[in-house]
Motif scaffolding. Structure first.
Motif, PDB file in Angstrom:
ATOM      1  N   TYR A  80       0.679  -1.230  -0.094  1.00 25.38           N
ATOM      2  CA  TYR A  80      -0.150   0.123   0.042  1.00 25.38           C
ATOM      3  C   TYR A  80       0.997   1.101  -0.105  1.00 25.38           C
ATOM      4  CZ  TYR A  80      -4.112  -2.809   1.339  1.00 25.38           C
ATOM      5  OH  TYR A  80      -5.208  -3.453   1.163  1.00 25.38           O
ATOM      6  N   ASN A  81       0.329   2.348  -0.711  1.00 24.42           N
ATOM      7  CA  ASN A  81       0.941   3.851  -0.463  1.00 24.42           C
ATOM      8  C   ASN A  81       0.612   3.945   1.148  1.00 24.42           C
ATOM      9  OD1 ASN A  81       1.528   3.843  -2.940  1.00 24.42           O
ATOM     10  ND2 ASN A  81      -0.214   5.315  -3.500  1.00 24.42           N
ATOM     11  N   GLY A  82       1.521   4.930   1.605  1.00 25.04           N
ATOM     12  CA  GLY A  82       1.531   5.366   2.792  1.00 25.04           C
ATOM     13  C   GLY A  82       0.507   6.772   2.854  1.00 25.04           C
ATOM     14  N   LEU A  83       0.572   7.155   3.911  1.00 25.63           N
ATOM     15  CA  LEU A  83      -0.381   8.429   4.366  1.00 25.63           C
ATOM     16  C   LEU A  83       0.630   9.715   4.225  1.00 25.63           C
ATOM     17  CD1 LEU A  83      -2.800  10.108   5.517  1.00 25.63           C
ATOM     18  CD2 LEU A  83      -2.134   9.438   7.587  1.00 25.63           C
ATOM     19  N   ASN A  84       0.040  10.746   3.136  1.00 28.97           N
ATOM     20  CA  ASN A  84       0.806  11.959   3.300  1.00 28.97           C
ATOM     21  C   ASN A  84       0.419  12.546   4.217  1.00 28.97           C
ATOM     22  OD1 ASN A  84       1.950  10.884   0.884  1.00 28.97           O
ATOM     23  ND2 ASN A  84       0.580  12.133  -0.442  1.00 28.97           N
ATOM     24  N   LYS A  85       1.225  12.800   5.555  1.00 29.98           N
ATOM     25  CA  LYS A  85       0.815  13.358   6.619  1.00 29.98           C
ATOM     26  C   LYS A  85       0.713  15.134   6.215  1.00 29.98           C
ATOM     27  CE  LYS A  85       2.403   9.833   9.702  1.00 29.98           C
ATOM     28  NZ  LYS A  85       3.239   9.686  10.901  1.00 29.98           N
ATOM     29  N   GLU A 141      -9.892   4.531  -9.637  1.00 30.76           N
ATOM     30  CA  GLU A 141      -8.597   4.633  -8.713  1.00 30.76           C
ATOM     31  C   GLU A 141      -7.810   3.859  -8.441  1.00 30.76           C
ATOM     32  OE1 GLU A 141      -7.686   7.797  -7.663  1.00 30.76           O
ATOM     33  OE2 GLU A 141      -9.503   8.942  -8.289  1.00 30.76           O
ATOM     34  N   GLY A 142      -6.398   3.825  -8.482  1.00 32.80           N
ATOM     35  CA  GLY A 142      -5.468   2.714  -7.938  1.00 32.80           C
ATOM     36  C   GLY A 142      -5.470   2.522  -6.571  1.00 32.80           C
ATOM     37  N   PHE A 143      -5.354   3.806  -5.900  1.00 31.04           N
ATOM     38  CA  PHE A 143      -5.584   3.750  -4.241  1.00 31.04           C
ATOM     39  C   PHE A 143      -6.340   5.041  -3.893  1.00 31.04           C
ATOM     40  CE2 PHE A 143      -3.310   5.054  -0.527  1.00 31.04           C
ATOM     41  CZ  PHE A 143      -3.138   3.590   0.149  1.00 31.04           C
ATOM     42  N   GLY A 144      -5.974   6.220  -4.063  1.00 31.78           N
ATOM     43  CA  GLY A 144      -6.938   7.294  -3.747  1.00 31.78           C
ATOM     44  C   GLY A 144      -6.236   7.932  -2.194  1.00 31.78           C
ATOM     45  N   LEU A 145      -5.271   8.515  -2.577  1.00 36.27           N
ATOM     46  CA  LEU A 145      -4.231   9.545  -1.465  1.00 36.27           C
ATOM     47  C   LEU A 145      -5.111  10.432  -0.860  1.00 36.27           C
ATOM     48  CD1 LEU A 145      -0.733   9.361  -2.376  1.00 36.27           C
ATOM     49  CD2 LEU A 145      -1.441   8.255  -0.704  1.00 36.27           C
ATOM     50  N   PRO A 146      -5.745  11.349  -1.711  1.00 29.46           N
ATOM     51  CA  PRO A 146      -6.690  12.355  -0.848  1.00 29.46           C
ATOM     52  C   PRO A 146      -7.647  11.998   0.043  1.00 29.46           C
ATOM     53  CG  PRO A 146      -6.501  12.922  -3.316  1.00 29.46           C
ATOM     54  CD  PRO A 146      -5.897  11.439  -3.031  1.00 29.46           C
ATOM     55  N   VAL A 147      -8.121  10.543  -0.243  1.00 27.98           N
ATOM     56  CA  VAL A 147      -9.255  10.086   0.941  1.00 27.98           C
ATOM     57  C   VAL A 147      -8.579  10.055   2.123  1.00 27.98           C
ATOM     58  CG1 VAL A 147     -10.677   7.957   1.480  1.00 27.98           C
ATOM     59  CG2 VAL A 147     -10.476   8.943  -0.724  1.00 27.98           C
ATOM     60  N   LEU A 148      -7.419   9.601   2.288  1.00 31.26           N
ATOM     61  CA  LEU A 148      -6.595   9.165   3.552  1.00 31.26           C
ATOM     62  C   LEU A 148      -6.187  10.579   4.007  1.00 31.26           C
ATOM     63  CD1 LEU A 148      -4.247   6.478   2.916  1.00 31.26           C
ATOM     64  CD2 LEU A 148      -6.576   6.296   4.014  1.00 31.26           C
ATOM     65  N   SER A 207      -4.165   4.697  10.109  1.00 34.63           N
ATOM     66  CA  SER A 207      -3.342   3.857  10.660  1.00 34.63           C
ATOM     67  C   SER A 207      -2.863   2.559   9.976  1.00 34.63           C
ATOM     68  CB  SER A 207      -3.717   3.742  12.268  1.00 34.63           C
ATOM     69  OG  SER A 207      -4.425   2.587  12.447  1.00 34.63           O
ATOM     70  N   ARG A 208      -3.721   2.254   9.069  1.00 35.87           N
ATOM     71  CA  ARG A 208      -3.404   0.943   8.317  1.00 35.87           C
ATOM     72  C   ARG A 208      -2.497   1.170   7.319  1.00 35.87           C
ATOM     73  NH1 ARG A 208      -7.395  -1.396   4.967  1.00 35.87           N
ATOM     74  NH2 ARG A 208      -8.748   0.647   4.826  1.00 35.87           N
ATOM     75  N   PHE A 209      -2.056   2.767   6.969  1.00 34.37           N
ATOM     76  CA  PHE A 209      -1.184   3.143   5.854  1.00 34.37           C
ATOM     77  C   PHE A 209      -0.163   3.919   6.319  1.00 34.37           C
ATOM     78  CE2 PHE A 209      -5.795   2.358   4.660  1.00 34.37           C
ATOM     79  CZ  PHE A 209      -5.853   1.796   3.612  1.00 34.37           C
ATOM     80  N   SER A 210       1.058   3.451   6.205  1.00 36.57           N
ATOM     81  CA  SER A 210       2.044   4.433   6.542  1.00 36.57           C
ATOM     82  C   SER A 210       3.405   4.254   5.658  1.00 36.57           C
ATOM     83  CB  SER A 210       2.619   4.222   7.965  1.00 36.57           C
ATOM     84  OG  SER A 210       3.538   3.059   8.042  1.00 36.57           O
ATOM     85  N   TRP A 211       3.909   5.247   5.248  1.00 32.92           N
ATOM     86  CA  TRP A 211       5.200   5.348   4.394  1.00 32.92           C
ATOM     87  C   TRP A 211       6.239   4.572   4.895  1.00 32.92           C
ATOM     88  CZ3 TRP A 211       4.722   5.434  -0.334  1.00 32.92           C
ATOM     89  CH2 TRP A 211       4.024   6.168  -1.058  1.00 32.92           C
TER      90      TRP A 211
END
Length: 357
Positions: free
Chosen positions: A162-167, A269-276, A337-341
């Protein structure tokens, strides 16, 4: 010289998700390598004249003469090609010892209503990258399923990382430069094109007369943007629709922190970073049920089963009632929290090292 090189050619598009992906991966893998006293991963970047990053020792800007001679490949053991529509530079014939990792973000061309000819052309290019790869990474299980269904991976292992969360900074003090709403507002972030499906949100401005709708992102399809404006005018809500285009990271952070809700009705979407990014503020998030979005939003999001005006309005109104009457914000933040770089970087590094052993 570095033993691992990440091809960041497409970082020339500074407002893209791929820019963030390459930057975050480099920022989190190199500290792990430094701790192991290993050579740092180099970022093979676009030419300096288009680069948005400050120079670092591990940055390797592309030069014209690299078409003829690439001395940095001499010690390279792993080449990471980070995009399924990009390129792989080391030829198997000339550099047989270089292992290639290919990241596939999506096969969205299959879900966008494109012509059969365009779908086949895109798949053929992705297949050519797969054929040169020694390992494949998909950024969601949905993407992995698409790849296994529509591509021939042979014996090449396929991983999901998974991609991580862009904090986004929690403390956002500056007022936005692009536009400051004078009332509560709904927010959408993403390229403004037909795939993002933002026009289905316009009826919310009819049923919610006290709200504005802010859409942030590059106007990727000017025809679609104009059509949204025309629809809003016919509905009589055009004064409360704001198509802001690309904005600064500071402005985006302000909008995320202060929006009433985040809406992402994307068709692919392949993932959806703005959602996180929205979820880390505990905001109610309303998504389509398409492609990878349910995988990312999980039980913490609300979903549009279809896009008729009454359905969109009903899901929004019911979701906001649930959000206000329960302690939903905590569960929404917890989902991120399921997603972290940090974890993504560890998984990528483990993969790189397995190929070098």
């Amino acid at each position: 010289m570095s033993r691992i090189i990440l091809d960041c050619h497409l970082m020339k598009y500074s407002h893209s998700g791929l820019y963030q992906y390459c930057q975050q991966l480099g920022n989190h893998i190199n500290p792990l390598l430094r701790a192991e006293k290993q050579p740092l991963m180099q970022l093979y970047l676009p030419p300096r004249r288009t680069l948005k990053l400050d120079a670092e020792p591990h940055h390797l800007p592309e030069e014209r003469w690299h078409k003829l001679f690439r001395p940095f490949l001499k010690d390279c053991r792993v080449w990471h090609a980070p995009f399924q529509s990009g390129r792989i530079l080391p030829s198997k014939k000339r550099y047989p010892n270089i292992k290639v990792v290919l990241t596939i973000h999506d096969l969205n061309v299959l879900h966008e209503g494109k012509s059969e000819a365009l779908q086949q052309k895109s798949l053929a290019h992705t297949q050519s990258l797969i054929d040169r790869s020694d390992a494949i990474v998909c950024i969601s299980n949905f993407t992995k399923s698409d790849v296994l269904t529509h591509c021939d991976v042979g014996n090449t292992p396929v991983h999901v990382i998974y991609n991580g969360l862009n904090k986004v900074p929690a403390q956002v003090e500056k007022q936005p430069v692009s536009y400051k709403p004078d009332r509560e507002f709904l927010l959408g972030i993403g390229y403004q094109n037909r795939k993002k499906n933002f026009h289905v949100l316009l009826p919310l401005l009819q049923s919610q007369p006290d709200l504005e709708l802010l859409l942030v992102g590059h106007h990727d399809d000017p025809v679609y943007v104009d059509q949204m404006r025309q629809i809003a005018q016919r509905m009589g809500v055009d004064q409360r629709l704001h198509l802001l285009g690309a904005v600064s990271e500071a402005d985006k952070a302000w909008y995320l922190k202060h929006c009433k809700a985040f809406l992402h009705p994307s068709l692919a979407e392949g993932f959806g970073l703005p959602v996180l990014e929205a979820m880390q503020f505990g905001k109610p998030v309303f998504l389509s049920m398409a492609t990878s979005l349910p995988e990312v939003g999980g039980d913490a999001a609300f979903y549009f089963p279809s896009y008729e005006a009454e359905v969109v309005q009903g899901v929004f109104e019911e979701g906001m009632k649930i959000y206000k009457s329960t302690s939903r914000a905590e569960a929404i933040v917890q989902n991120t929290s399921r997603f972290s770089w940090e974890e993504s970087a560890r998984q990528y590094l483990t993969l790189y090292q397995s190929l070098m052993s």
